[in-house]
Design a protein around this motif. Structure first.
Motif, PDB file in Angstrom:
ATOM      1  N   CYS A  47       0.839  -1.204   0.000  1.00 22.70           N
ATOM      2  CA  CYS A  47       0.000   0.000   0.000  1.00 22.70           C
ATOM      3  C   CYS A  47       0.868   1.246   0.000  1.00 22.70           C
ATOM      4  CB  CYS A  47      -0.913   0.003   1.224  1.00 22.70           C
ATOM      5  SG  CYS A  47      -1.983   1.446   1.312  1.00 22.70           S
ATOM      6  N   VAL A  48       0.597   2.159  -0.923  1.00 25.27           N
ATOM      7  CA  VAL A  48       1.349   3.403  -1.018  1.00 25.27           C
ATOM      8  C   VAL A  48       0.535   4.605  -0.538  1.00 25.27           C
ATOM      9  CG1 VAL A  48       2.897   2.612  -2.838  1.00 25.27           C
ATOM     10  CG2 VAL A  48       0.723   3.667  -3.449  1.00 25.27           C
ATOM     11  N   GLY A  49      -0.621   4.356   0.092  1.00 23.68           N
ATOM     12  CA  GLY A  49      -1.411   5.437   0.672  1.00 23.68           C
ATOM     13  C   GLY A  49      -2.011   6.380  -0.342  1.00 23.68           C
ATOM     14  N   CYS A  50      -2.351   5.892  -1.536  1.00 21.90           N
ATOM     15  CA  CYS A  50      -2.881   6.763  -2.591  1.00 21.90           C
ATOM     16  C   CYS A  50      -4.351   7.116  -2.376  1.00 21.90           C
ATOM     17  CB  CYS A  50      -2.703   6.107  -3.955  1.00 21.90           C
ATOM     18  SG  CYS A  50      -3.687   4.620  -4.180  1.00 21.90           S
ATOM     19  N   GLU A  51      -5.068   6.384  -1.563  1.00 15.85           N
ATOM     20  CA  GLU A  51      -6.464   6.609  -1.208  1.00 15.85           C
ATOM     21  C   GLU A  51      -7.439   6.338  -2.345  1.00 15.85           C
ATOM     22  OE1 GLU A  51      -6.910  10.443   0.654  1.00 15.85           O
ATOM     23  OE2 GLU A  51      -5.072  10.173   1.817  1.00 15.85           O
ATOM     24  N   LEU A  52      -7.004   5.695  -3.424  1.00 17.09           N
ATOM     25  CA  LEU A  52      -7.912   5.400  -4.534  1.00 17.09           C
ATOM     26  C   LEU A  52      -8.994   4.403  -4.130  1.00 17.09           C
ATOM     27  CD1 LEU A  52      -5.500   5.223  -7.599  1.00 17.09           C
ATOM     28  CD2 LEU A  52      -7.196   6.970  -7.079  1.00 17.09           C
ATOM     29  N   CYS A  53      -8.663   3.474  -3.237  1.00 18.25           N
ATOM     30  CA  CYS A  53      -9.665   2.505  -2.777  1.00 18.25           C
ATOM     31  C   CYS A  53     -10.779   3.219  -2.017  1.00 18.25           C
ATOM     32  CB  CYS A  53      -9.015   1.426  -1.922  1.00 18.25           C
ATOM     33  SG  CYS A  53      -8.070   2.064  -0.533  1.00 18.25           S
ATOM     34  N   ALA A  54     -10.437   4.217  -1.223  1.00 12.92           N
ATOM     35  CA  ALA A  54     -11.439   4.964  -0.461  1.00 12.92           C
ATOM     36  C   ALA A  54     -12.325   5.780  -1.394  1.00 12.92           C
ATOM     37  CB  ALA A  54     -10.762   5.870   0.555  1.00 12.92           C
TER      38      ALA A  54
END
Length: 185
Positions: free
Chosen positions: A51-58
């Motif tokens: 996980c790179v913390g891009c927040e696309l899943c959210a």
């Protein structure tokens, strides 16, 4: 009168048939292979988080069940190969509809869904899973982050070229693409 006799007839006819029950709590049933169950945050073969913390899943979640807060990696504390990592990661299973859109949105394939279906709880607070509960366990040969990158000098070595030792990720060997095979007819 005739309807009640017909109804009782159905009851009596099924009374003596063999029961079709499962002993679920004692003997859990296996889920279908493509069942969408509990989410898993995957790791690289050296233990760093994907996980790179891009927040696309959210952003992709239609139920607003995922909360991600990205953090910056430093040379002293590296949790993923990229510049960022998911510092805070939560999934609220009271809201999740298990659609799988978050899986499709993930650019690094860090988020997947397992076949685990046991999520029942007495409290709604227990249905909010944190990053520690979602992270895949450390396998033999993995080191708990934070640590330096072991599979290459930069994140391209992790995401584009893949692992250098075959079979380290997901237990599958990389195919040999050096020379095309000759077909004999």
């Amino acid at each position: 009168m005739f309807d009640s006799v017909k109804g009782f007839g159905l009851t009596f006819s099924t009374m003596f048939k063999k029961r079709v029950t499962i002993k679920y709590p004692d003997v859990p049933q296996p889920a279908a292979p493509r069942y969408h169950g509990r989410h898993v945050l995957n790791r690289h073969p050296d233990g760093l988080e994907k996980c790179v913390g891009c927040e696309l899943c959210a952003w992709a979640c239609p139920a607003d069940a995922i909360y991600v807060e990205g953090g910056d990696n430093t040379e002293d504390a590296r949790y993923s190969p990229g510049e960022r990592y998911g510092a805070v990661y939560q999934i609220n299973y009271a809201r999740c509809i298990f659609c799988g859109l978050c899986i499709e949105a993930c650019p690094t394939r860090s988020l997947t869904m397992s076949n685990s279906y046991e999520l029942a709880s007495d409290s709604r607070a227990d249905l909010i899973y944190t990053k520690e509960q979602l992270l895949a366990p450390l396998l033999p040969g993995m080191e708990a982050p934070p640590h330096a990158m072991r599979l290459g000098a930069n994140e391209t070595d992790y995401y584009v070229q893949g692992p250098t030792n075959p079979g380290a990720s997901a237990g599958a060997e990389r195919p040999d693409r050096s020379e095309p095979k000759e077909v004999v007819r």
